[in-house]
Design a protein around this motif. Sequence first.
Motif, PDB file in Angstrom:
ATOM      1  N   LEU A 135      30.735 -19.593  -2.676  1.00 48.61           N
ATOM      2  CA  LEU A 135      32.087 -19.269  -2.225  1.00 48.61           C
ATOM      3  C   LEU A 135      32.263 -19.812  -0.817  1.00 48.61           C
ATOM      4  O   LEU A 135      31.475 -19.501   0.078  1.00 48.61           O
ATOM      5  CB  LEU A 135      32.281 -17.751  -2.235  1.00 48.61           C
ATOM      6  N   ASP A 151      26.742 -11.099  -3.373  1.00 44.59           N
ATOM      7  CA  ASP A 151      26.017 -10.202  -2.472  1.00 44.59           C
ATOM      8  C   ASP A 151      25.131  -9.210  -3.216  1.00 44.59           C
ATOM      9  O   ASP A 151      24.405  -8.436  -2.590  1.00 44.59           O
ATOM     10  CB  ASP A 151      26.994  -9.427  -1.585  1.00 44.59           C
ATOM     11  N   PRO A 175      40.122 -19.424   0.127  1.00 39.97           N
ATOM     12  CA  PRO A 175      38.780 -19.441  -0.460  1.00 39.97           C
ATOM     13  C   PRO A 175      38.662 -20.427  -1.613  1.00 39.97           C
ATOM     14  O   PRO A 175      39.614 -20.659  -2.357  1.00 39.97           O
ATOM     15  CB  PRO A 175      38.589 -17.996  -0.942  1.00 39.97           C
ATOM     16  N   THR A 208      34.127 -12.250  -6.338  1.00 41.12           N
ATOM     17  CA  THR A 208      33.010 -13.195  -6.363  1.00 41.12           C
ATOM     18  C   THR A 208      32.034 -12.935  -5.227  1.00 41.12           C
ATOM     19  O   THR A 208      30.806 -12.997  -5.413  1.00 41.12           O
ATOM     20  CB  THR A 208      33.539 -14.636  -6.278  1.00 41.12           C
ATOM     21  N   ARG A 209      32.555 -12.646  -4.054  1.00 43.30           N
ATOM     22  CA  ARG A 209      31.688 -12.375  -2.899  1.00 43.30           C
ATOM     23  C   ARG A 209      30.781 -11.178  -3.178  1.00 43.30           C
ATOM     24  O   ARG A 209      29.583 -11.183  -2.836  1.00 43.30           O
ATOM     25  CB  ARG A 209      32.536 -12.128  -1.654  1.00 43.30           C
ATOM     26  N   CYS A 210      31.342 -10.141  -3.808  1.00 42.39           N
ATOM     27  CA  CYS A 210      30.542  -8.959  -4.137  1.00 42.39           C
ATOM     28  C   CYS A 210      29.421  -9.315  -5.113  1.00 42.39           C
ATOM     29  O   CYS A 210      28.282  -8.862  -4.952  1.00 42.39           O
ATOM     30  CB  CYS A 210      31.427  -7.869  -4.729  1.00 42.39           C
ATOM     31  N   ALA A 241      38.283 -13.993  -4.776  1.00 41.37           N
ATOM     32  CA  ALA A 241      37.252 -14.258  -3.769  1.00 41.37           C
ATOM     33  C   ALA A 241      36.494 -12.985  -3.424  1.00 41.37           C
ATOM     34  O   ALA A 241      35.259 -13.002  -3.288  1.00 41.37           O
ATOM     35  CB  ALA A 241      37.884 -14.857  -2.521  1.00 41.37           C
ATOM     36  N   ASP A 242      37.200 -11.858  -3.285  1.00 38.96           N
ATOM     37  CA  ASP A 242      36.533 -10.589  -2.985  1.00 38.96           C
ATOM     38  C   ASP A 242      35.570 -10.212  -4.104  1.00 38.96           C
ATOM     39  O   ASP A 242      34.444  -9.758  -3.853  1.00 38.96           O
ATOM     40  CB  ASP A 242      37.572  -9.480  -2.797  1.00 38.96           C
TER      41      ASP A 242
END
Length: 232
Positions: A146, A181, A153, A176-178, A173-174
Amino acid sequence: MKARQQALVDALLGRGDAPAGMTGGERGLAAYRGNLVALSERALATPFGRLRDALGEAEFASLAWTFWRAHPPECGDLGQWGGALAGFLVEHAGESSGLPDLARLDWALHQAERAEDVALDADSLALLGHMPPEALWLRLRPGVALLAQSAGPVLVWRQGWRGQWQALSAAEADFTRCLLDGTSLAEALAAAEVKGSGATADFDFGAWLQAALHKAWLRAATPTPPQPSTPP
């Protein structure tokens, strides 16, 4: 011996004169340096094709040699050289030039194409039908990344053997970021404000899952959190 080797390196990179007694003197040094200049352009053009097209051949060649002198390769695999270019461009051209964004995208695509080839664990997807999202983790394939770009993003991945990219909404994006992570599916859905849960929600998990399967983003579903990677 080490001092002489360092003097030769400095001379080749334009940081000093040729060492005393060097065969061929300045003429030999110029030939060696010319080979390095050409090599720097070829090596940098492999991952940074979009950047090369944007700058033009002459300006890109100059950038490649300047970057080589500032950040020379640290190993024999020149495919690993270039990760510092975006930061170098921020310092020398500025973020507003758009060049760092191009470099980030090129490098992420290059990394995706070099990533480990991992097949989808299709059987693991059955967990989505009978386990709560609080007890599930979705693992993305190697090379999925990402990027935070000035225009918004961007998701990067490999499909087949070619790097691909697409713009994402803030909610996508939020989510995918999670996943990247290592958070649970429930936490990722909450971060994305899953469709129907609020007035501002714009994330549809069903549509995301279809895209993830079609475009080869997803690696597996698992009932246990991913283990953090250990440094080599």
